[in-house]
Each structure stands twice: as C-alpha cells, then as structure tokens.
Design an enzyme around this catalytic site. Structure first.
Site, PDB file in Angstrom:
ATOM      1  N   LYS A  48       0.668  -0.918   0.036  1.00 28.24           N
ATOM      2  CA  LYS A  48      -0.145  -0.122   0.131  1.00 28.24           C
ATOM      3  C   LYS A  48       1.198   1.277   0.250  1.00 28.24           C
ATOM      4  O   LYS A  48       0.650   2.660   0.335  1.00 28.24           O
ATOM      5  CB  LYS A  48      -0.952  -0.013   1.419  1.00 28.24           C
ATOM      6  CG  LYS A  48      -1.962  -1.334   1.477  1.00 28.24           C
ATOM      7  CD  LYS A  48      -3.452  -0.692   2.168  1.00 28.24           C
ATOM      8  CE  LYS A  48      -3.948  -2.221   2.025  1.00 28.24           C
ATOM      9  NZ  LYS A  48      -5.035  -2.286   3.444  1.00 28.24           N
ATOM     10  N   CYS A  49       1.865   1.171  -0.512  1.00 26.23           N
ATOM     11  CA  CYS A  49       2.804   2.500  -0.790  1.00 26.23           C
ATOM     12  C   CYS A  49       2.838   3.256  -2.138  1.00 26.23           C
ATOM     13  O   CYS A  49       1.964   2.572  -2.958  1.00 26.23           O
ATOM     14  CB  CYS A  49       4.556   2.147  -0.002  1.00 26.23           C
ATOM     15  SG  CYS A  49       5.819   2.871  -0.790  1.00 26.23           S
ATOM     16  N   GLY A  50       3.222   4.959  -1.595  1.00 24.83           N
ATOM     17  CA  GLY A  50       3.549   5.115  -3.461  1.00 24.83           C
ATOM     18  C   GLY A  50       4.239   4.626  -4.204  1.00 24.83           C
ATOM     19  O   GLY A  50       3.738   4.378  -5.008  1.00 24.83           O
TER      20      GLY A  50
END
Ligand code: NAG
Length: 201
Positions: free
Chosen positions: A76-78
C-alpha cells in the site's frame, strides 16, 4: 641498586607485562567483546536461512551463483505499483541468465503492509501480478529484524545510519554472495538495470 640488580628486576617485570598483554589480547573481558545482539555472526549470506510465504525454510545457499535483488516490499505504498511493474520487467528479462528477486513484505514503514502472509500473497499474486514468489513477512529494523537484513545492513551501511529508511530499499548481491550495492526507495528497479547486467557478466 647496582646495574646487575636492576637487570634482575627488569627482566621478570617485562616478562610479566608481556604475558598480561598476551593474556588479555587472547581473552578480552566481556565488556570489550562484541555483545551487540543487533549483529549477526555469519561468514556469508549463504549461511542465512529465511522463510518463504508458506513458512518453509529456504537456505540462501540455494542462490549461490545467482545475482540477487533483495527488496523490502509493501502493498500500500506510493512506490508499490512502479516497483512491482519494473521488478516484473527485470525478472522476465534476466531470470534465465541467473537473476533472482527476493522480496520480503515488511510493515515497518507507514504500516503499508498490514495483512497476514496469506493476504499479502493474494494481493501480490492477483492485484500486483508479481511474476516472482515473495517470502514471509519480516521486520528489517530493530532487535527482531531478520538475520538477513542485519547482515545486509552490516555489509552496506546507509546514508544517515544503517537502518532501512522506507519500503522498497534495494540491495544487490553478486554471484559470490557479496553485497555490492544499496539503493534507497526512490531508486526504481529499472534504474539499476545496468548494474544488474554488469553483475550477470
Ligand atoms: C499465493 O497466491 C496464489 C494465487 O492466489 C496461490 O496460487 C498460492 O497458492 C498462494 N500461496 C500461498 C502460500 O498462499
């Protein structure tokens, strides 16, 4: 004291001093021995065992002779989409030449990998469509950090301290198990393609 008496005193004193130095050199007191538990005492990366996503042991000796890209991943990271996309490109292009990606889910950065191993695997396989297998979720910093990450950080310290700073930090390991490069999260997988080609020879 005459000259003879001085000499008689001097030699045993020197001998005692020398013996003491030798004794402490060979048996250092615990206070100056290496008692730092954050360190992992292995001679080679191939002495380390990790767990795959099923929870089964994988000895890293399995990868002797291969070029490794070792990455701490999060779903769920950019940086997630770009990193998985580019890791897939590298994997498909170089796998046949002896290139492997070792991806370790980690929830230590912004809690961006919160799921169980089962949930992470589902996301990685079905949503992110990784072509390469992932390993069991680990910690990369702190006392209970994976021995692999303790070793990687020992071999290649970082800018502003050795700790891993964010998701998708990257380490390159050559065919002989030497940790040759460390990259920050902002370096995308394709930006290190030339270095991988160089190590593949
Ligand atoms: C990982 O997900 C894939 C796709 O759903 C599945 O085939 C595989 O068995 C899963 N592995 C584990 C350990 O759950």
């Amino acid at each position: 004291m005459n000259r003879f008496q001085r000499r008689v005193c001097l030699y045993p004193t020197l001998l005692l001093g020398f013996s003491l130095v030798l004794f402490f050199y060979r048996n250092p007191p615990p206070s100056i021995q290496d008692v730092d538990h954050s360190k992992v005492n292995v001679k080679s990366i191939y002495d380390i065992t990790v767990k795959d996503i099923h929870g089964d042991d994988v000895n890293l000796r399995t990868y002797n002779g291969k070029v490794l890209l070792i990455v701490n991943v999060a779903s769920k990271c950019g940086f997630t989409d770009l990193n998985y996309k580019e890791m897939n490109i590298l994997y498909e292009k170089y796998r046949s030449q002896g290139f492997e990606i070792l991806a370790f889910p980690c929830n230590q950065f912004g809690e961006q990998e919160p799921g169980s191993n089962f949930e992470i695997n589902e996301t990685v396989c079905k949503v992110l469509k990784a072509k390469f297998p992932i390993f069991e979720k680990i910690n990369v910093n702190g006392e209970d950090a994976s021995p692999l990450y303790k070793y990687l950080k020992e071999q290649k310290g970082g800018v502003l301290g050795d700790s891993i700073k964010w998701n998708f930090a990257k380490f390159l390991v050559d065919k002989n198990g030497h940790v040759t490069q460390r990259y920050a999260s902002t370096t995308s997988p394709l930006q290190i393609e030339d270095e991988i080609k160089l190590l593949l020879g």
